[in-house]
Design a protein around this motif. Structure first.
Motif, PDB file in Angstrom:
ATOM      1  N   MET A   1       0.944  -1.298  -0.044  1.00 24.86           N
ATOM      2  CA  MET A   1      -0.055  -0.012  -0.147  1.00 24.86           C
ATOM      3  C   MET A   1       0.794   1.293  -0.086  1.00 24.86           C
ATOM      4  O   MET A   1       1.688   1.388   0.704  1.00 24.86           O
ATOM      5  N   GLU A   2       0.290   2.292  -0.797  1.00 29.65           N
ATOM      6  CA  GLU A   2       1.194   3.448  -0.935  1.00 29.65           C
ATOM      7  C   GLU A   2       0.823   4.351   0.140  1.00 29.65           C
ATOM      8  O   GLU A   2      -0.324   4.509   0.305  1.00 29.65           O
ATOM      9  N   ILE A   3       1.759   4.971   0.769  1.00 25.07           N
ATOM     10  CA  ILE A   3       1.445   5.925   1.713  1.00 25.07           C
ATOM     11  C   ILE A   3       1.139   7.250   1.309  1.00 25.07           C
ATOM     12  O   ILE A   3       2.083   7.869   0.585  1.00 25.07           O
ATOM     13  N   THR A   4       0.302   7.916   1.239  1.00 22.86           N
ATOM     14  CA  THR A   4       0.001   9.091   0.662  1.00 22.86           C
ATOM     15  C   THR A   4      -0.098   9.914   1.787  1.00 22.86           C
ATOM     16  O   THR A   4       0.010  10.168   2.783  1.00 22.86           O
ATOM     17  N   LEU A   5      -0.350  11.309   1.139  1.00 20.47           N
ATOM     18  CA  LEU A   5      -0.484  12.554   2.206  1.00 20.47           C
ATOM     19  C   LEU A   5      -1.516  12.276   3.119  1.00 20.47           C
ATOM     20  O   LEU A   5      -1.265  12.610   4.382  1.00 20.47           O
ATOM     21  N   ASN A   6      -2.751  12.024   2.603  1.00 27.39           N
ATOM     22  CA  ASN A   6      -3.875  11.727   3.586  1.00 27.39           C
ATOM     23  C   ASN A   6      -3.567  10.826   4.915  1.00 27.39           C
ATOM     24  O   ASN A   6      -4.011  11.105   5.887  1.00 27.39           O
ATOM     25  N   HIS A   7      -2.577   9.866   4.681  1.00 24.17           N
ATOM     26  CA  HIS A   7      -2.390   8.988   5.681  1.00 24.17           C
ATOM     27  C   HIS A   7      -1.630   9.652   6.772  1.00 24.17           C
ATOM     28  O   HIS A   7      -1.925   9.819   8.227  1.00 24.17           O
ATOM     29  N   TYR A   8      -0.608  10.738   6.382  1.00 21.83           N
ATOM     30  CA  TYR A   8       0.051  11.449   7.506  1.00 21.83           C
ATOM     31  C   TYR A   8      -0.857  12.453   7.956  1.00 21.83           C
ATOM     32  O   TYR A   8      -1.040  12.690   9.100  1.00 21.83           O
ATOM     33  N   LEU A   9      -1.976  13.041   7.208  1.00 22.41           N
ATOM     34  CA  LEU A   9      -2.891  14.014   7.661  1.00 22.41           C
ATOM     35  C   LEU A   9      -3.660  13.376   8.728  1.00 22.41           C
ATOM     36  O   LEU A   9      -4.079  13.975   9.946  1.00 22.41           O
ATOM     37  N   VAL A  10      -4.240  12.118   8.732  1.00 22.47           N
ATOM     38  CA  VAL A  10      -5.073  11.614   9.573  1.00 22.47           C
ATOM     39  C   VAL A  10      -4.319  11.236  10.631  1.00 22.47           C
ATOM     40  O   VAL A  10      -4.724  11.461  11.974  1.00 22.47           O
ATOM     41  N   LEU A  11      -2.990  10.709  10.563  1.00 25.08           N
ATOM     42  CA  LEU A  11      -2.403  10.386  11.911  1.00 25.08           C
ATOM     43  C   LEU A  11      -2.088  11.633  12.675  1.00 25.08           C
ATOM     44  O   LEU A  11      -2.238  11.609  13.873  1.00 25.08           O
ATOM     45  N   SER A  12      -1.819  12.792  11.808  1.00 24.27           N
ATOM     46  CA  SER A  12      -1.414  14.046  12.611  1.00 24.27           C
ATOM     47  C   SER A  12      -2.862  14.423  13.266  1.00 24.27           C
ATOM     48  O   SER A  12      -2.765  14.974  14.355  1.00 24.27           O
ATOM     49  N   SER A  13      -3.871  14.425  12.577  1.00 25.53           N
ATOM     50  CA  SER A  13      -5.084  14.866  13.324  1.00 25.53           C
ATOM     51  C   SER A  13      -5.462  13.953  14.579  1.00 25.53           C
ATOM     52  O   SER A  13      -5.983  14.439  15.552  1.00 25.53           O
ATOM     53  N   ILE A  14      -5.239  12.916  14.503  1.00 25.86           N
ATOM     54  CA  ILE A  14      -5.497  11.910  15.507  1.00 25.86           C
ATOM     55  C   ILE A  14      -4.418  12.180  16.780  1.00 25.86           C
ATOM     56  O   ILE A  14      -4.942  12.325  17.876  1.00 25.86           O
ATOM     57  N   ILE A  15      -3.262  12.445  16.637  1.00 25.91           N
ATOM     58  CA  ILE A  15      -2.304  12.932  17.547  1.00 25.91           C
ATOM     59  C   ILE A  15      -2.728  14.399  18.117  1.00 25.91           C
ATOM     60  O   ILE A  15      -2.692  14.391  19.265  1.00 25.91           O
ATOM     61  N   PHE A  16      -3.139  15.299  17.300  1.00 24.18           N
ATOM     62  CA  PHE A  16      -3.676  16.374  17.743  1.00 24.18           C
ATOM     63  C   PHE A  16      -4.810  16.313  18.666  1.00 24.18           C
ATOM     64  O   PHE A  16      -4.923  16.912  19.652  1.00 24.18           O
ATOM     65  N   PHE A  17      -5.757  15.332  18.358  1.00 27.45           N
ATOM     66  CA  PHE A  17      -6.960  15.108  19.135  1.00 27.45           C
ATOM     67  C   PHE A  17      -6.703  14.727  20.351  1.00 27.45           C
ATOM     68  O   PHE A  17      -7.551  14.685  21.383  1.00 27.45           O
TER      69      PHE A  17
END
Lengths: 101, 153
Positions: A1-17
């Motif tokens: 599976m290719e890691i795209t920008l969205n994966h990083y953004l979702v991880l970042s939002s999870i950490i943020f919350f």
């Protein structure tokens, strides 16, 4: 599976919350402060990810400045917490409910 | 690896919190390396996992906090808070995945994260913010010295 920008953004939002939850739920000032750092880190992660996928360095410059400001902020904030603790012998926000020192 | 992060704000012992935060910082720095932002990764390790967390641990040890006693949990607030949190996370993720993924910048791969690129940018285009930041650090240092004097007058 290719890691795209969205994966990083979702991880970042999870950490943020998670950080936001830490700030809201906990009563201990130090832990609130650490959760704040976690939120800043989530923002940094998002910025670096966007910078990488857009092939543009501005995001990383911004992260550099954020890290610097965060370091200054931690120093000042911890000094304030220590000063407060000396005065009140407490770091729990539900005990620190008077405006007067 | 990142499942570790979840426990970070929840542990009762403050030192445990700080240690989990160190693990988080290191993992984020690993992600920076994966994103080819090598300079940022090293800055993250040095400044965050190094300096900032040492400062936190110093203060934790200085304050000598007891392990936090259990607080009575209020079911109503947990319910409302949980719903609000889930709603905001869901909105966030929906906004992210609602659009089609932005295409990656085409063409030759320039390592934008290399130290020399960032250094050149910092000392040309971003020279003024760079100097302002150094003044800010000086101001923070003076403020900390003032704050930690014995008597606040």
């Amino acid at each position: 599976m290719e890691i795209t920008l969205n994966h990083y953004l979702v991880l970042s939002s999870i950490i943020f919350f998670i950080g936001l939850a830490g700030v809201v739920i906990r009563r201990n000032l130090l832990i609130n402060f650490m959760s704040l750092e976690l939120m800043l880190n989530a923002a940094n992660l998002a910025l670096v990810a966007v910078s990488h996928f857009r092939n543009h360095a501005d995001g990383q410059i911004m992260v550099f400045f954020i890290i610097t400001v965060a370091a200054a902020e931690v120093a000042v904030g911890l000094a304030m917490i220590v000063a407060l603790y000396r005065r009140k012998q407490d770091v729990y926000t539900d005990q620190l409910n008077s405006l007067k020192l | 690896m990142h499942l570790l992060v979840v426990w970070n704000p929840l542990a009762r012992n403050t030192v445990t919190n700080a240690m989990f935060l160190v693990v988080t910082m290191l993992s984020i720095s690993g992600l920076f390396i994966l994103l080819q932002a090598f300079f940022m990764a090293s800055v993250q390790v040095i400044v965050y996992a190094g300096a900032v967390m040492v400062l936190f641990l110093f203060v934790i040890m200085l304050l000598d906090l007891k392990v936090e006693h259990k607080r009575r949990l209020r079911l109503g607030s947990i319910f409302v808070g949980g719903i609000l949190t889930l709603a905001s996370v869901a909105t966030f993720i929906q906004v992210l995945f609602g659009k089609d993924a932005p295409e990656e910048a085409a063409g030759d791969v320039v390592y934008v994260g290399s130290t020399s690129t960032l250094g050149k940018l910092l000392f040309t285009q971003f020279l003024l913010p760079f100097e302002v930041i150094s003044v800010l650090l000086l101001a923070a240092m003076l403020g900390v010295i003032l704050l930690s004097k014995k008597e606040l007058k």
